[in-house]
Write a protein that holds these residues in place. Structure first.
Motif, short mmCIF file in Angstrom:
data_model
loop_
_atom_site.label_atom_id
_atom_site.label_comp_id
_atom_site.label_asym_id
_atom_site.label_seq_id
_atom_site.Cartn_x
_atom_site.Cartn_y
_atom_site.Cartn_z
N ARG A 70 -4.14 -7.54 4.59
CA ARG A 70 -3.47 -7.46 5.82
C ARG A 70 -2.91 -5.81 6.25
NH1 ARG A 70 -4.73 -11.91 6.05
NH2 ARG A 70 -3.60 -13.86 6.63
N THR A 108 -1.83 -1.75 16.79
CA THR A 108 -1.36 -3.12 16.67
C THR A 108 0.24 -2.98 16.15
OG1 THR A 108 -2.09 -3.22 14.32
CG2 THR A 108 -3.71 -4.12 15.78
N TRP A 168 8.01 -7.64 18.28
CA TRP A 168 7.12 -6.60 17.45
C TRP A 168 6.78 -5.67 18.41
CZ3 TRP A 168 3.50 -11.37 16.39
CH2 TRP A 168 4.23 -12.04 15.47
N GLU A 180 -1.62 -4.43 20.95
CA GLU A 180 -1.98 -5.74 20.42
C GLU A 180 -0.87 -6.44 19.65
OE1 GLU A 180 -4.35 -7.81 21.45
OE2 GLU A 180 -5.11 -6.39 22.80
N SER A 181 -1.03 -7.48 19.19
CA SER A 181 -0.15 -8.22 18.44
C SER A 181 1.24 -8.46 19.09
CB SER A 181 0.15 -7.66 17.11
OG SER A 181 -1.03 -7.74 16.28
N ARG A 205 1.74 -5.21 14.62
CA ARG A 205 2.09 -5.84 13.39
C ARG A 205 0.47 -5.89 12.51
NH1 ARG A 205 2.35 -12.41 13.21
NH2 ARG A 205 2.57 -11.69 10.91
N CYS A 238 -2.92 -6.95 10.99
CA CYS A 238 -4.12 -7.76 11.58
C CYS A 238 -4.91 -8.18 10.38
CB CYS A 238 -4.90 -7.09 12.69
SG CYS A 238 -5.69 -5.54 12.08
N ASP A 259 -10.38 -9.64 12.54
CA ASP A 259 -10.02 -9.02 13.95
C ASP A 259 -10.80 -7.98 14.35
OD1 ASP A 259 -8.07 -11.18 14.20
OD2 ASP A 259 -6.65 -10.30 13.20
N GLY A 286 6.71 -3.65 13.92
CA GLY A 286 6.05 -4.67 12.84
C GLY A 286 6.93 -4.57 11.71
N ARG A 346 -1.98 -2.73 9.24
CA ARG A 346 -1.96 -2.30 10.63
C ARG A 346 -2.90 -1.53 11.10
NH1 ARG A 346 4.16 -0.60 11.85
NH2 ARG A 346 3.85 0.50 9.91
#
Length: 289
Positions: free
Chosen positions: A266, A226, A188, A182-183, A228, A230, A234, A289, A268
């Motif tokens: 924030r 991910t 990335w 994801e991301s 980066r 999240c 999310d 990321g 990962r």
């Protein structure tokens, strides 16, 4: 003694809210959101913006309408005597007699907004109800995938379900066959893809973190990461579903009790069917990321 009694009272109040009928409320949210999507079936109709949300992203009109539906249900819960703080991607933190309760309701009205805007089916409603301010405090998780008409739910210490049937985070046992990434902005994901080279057979990018976590819970994916950072909105619902199904979930080097639910947090995220798969995900994530 007074402090201990006050803390016990707070915990009882939190448990009382979590025990409320959140499943019925979430299903009413889904019904309302279906009407929003049906009323705007084209890409052009869904590509109408209404400013910037509290999460920092440009807010689509359909995001706002879907969030309004969620808050209508939150208003009803509050009218029934429940106190909590709502944490939403669009409105930020909204108190419902919040001083009386540590309960947090973490909301992503549309996880996978780009998919929804482009009429790609994989997007979802994600809800988490927590008795405190961390991922460890999440007591109820709900993810509804509108594309597949699939409902994933989990209650802490009571397992996870898909459309009413228990699920376990168990794959076919053929190594790391498929990983969710994801991301997915190309710059990335390239380092993460390189980190998976020779360790995973295939990569999938669904475009919605909550759905990807639910797919790990159902054993559809061996792991996910991910590329980066999240946000809590999310991941809060999906991470409980994955953990209750038996998967391993990690937010960088934070333990769950120190992984905050606030909208400004924030981190990962990585998950795996077991600790060995999780270790591979974390290793692949390190240079990304």
């Amino acid at each position: 003694m007074a402090a201990v009694c006050a803390e016990n009272d707070r915990r009882e109040a939190s448990r009382a809210l979590v025990a409320a009928d959140w499943l019925a409320a979430c299903r009413r949210m889904v019904d309302g959101q279906r009407e929003v999507f049906a009323a705007a079936p084209s890409i052009a109709e869904r590509t109408v913006y209404e400013g910037i949300g509290e999460g920092g992203d440009r807010a689509l009109a359909i995001d706002r309408r879907c969030e309004d539906i969620v808050f209508r249900e939150l208003d009803a819960m509050h009218a029934d005597g429940n106190a909590f703080t709502a944490i939403s991607e669009e409105r930020g933190e909204v108190g419902f007699d919040a001083a009386e309760s540590e309960v947090r309701v973490v909301i992503d009205p549309i996880d996978g907004s780009l998919n929804a805007r482009r009429t790609i089916p994989s997007h979802c409603l994600s809800i988490a109800v927590a008795g405190g301010g961390s991922m460890a405090d999440v007591e109820f998780g709900y993810v509804y995938d509108f594309g597949a008409s699939e409902e994933f739910i989990a209650t802490r210490r009571d397992g996870a379900q898909l459309n009413g049937r228990p699920i376990r985070a168990e794959g076919p046992g053929h190594g790391i066959e498929v990983v969710g990434l994801e991301s997915a902005e190309p710059g990335w994901i390239l380092p993460a893809v390189d980190g998976l080279r020779g360790k995973a057979f295939r990569v999938r990018s669904i475009g919605a973190i909550a759905i990807t976590l639910a797919y790990v819970a159902a054993g559809r994916l061996d792991g996910m990461l991910t590329a980066r950072v999240c946000r809590s909105v999310d991941a809060a619902g999906g991470q409980l579903i994955a953990r209750e199904a038996g998967a391993r979930v990690e937010f960088e080097d934070l333990d769950l009790a120190h992984t905050p639910l606030g909208l400004d947090a924030r981190y990962r995220l990585a998950a795996g069917l077991d600790s060995d798969v999780l270790a591979v995900m974390l290793e692949a994530q390190e240079p990304a990321g």
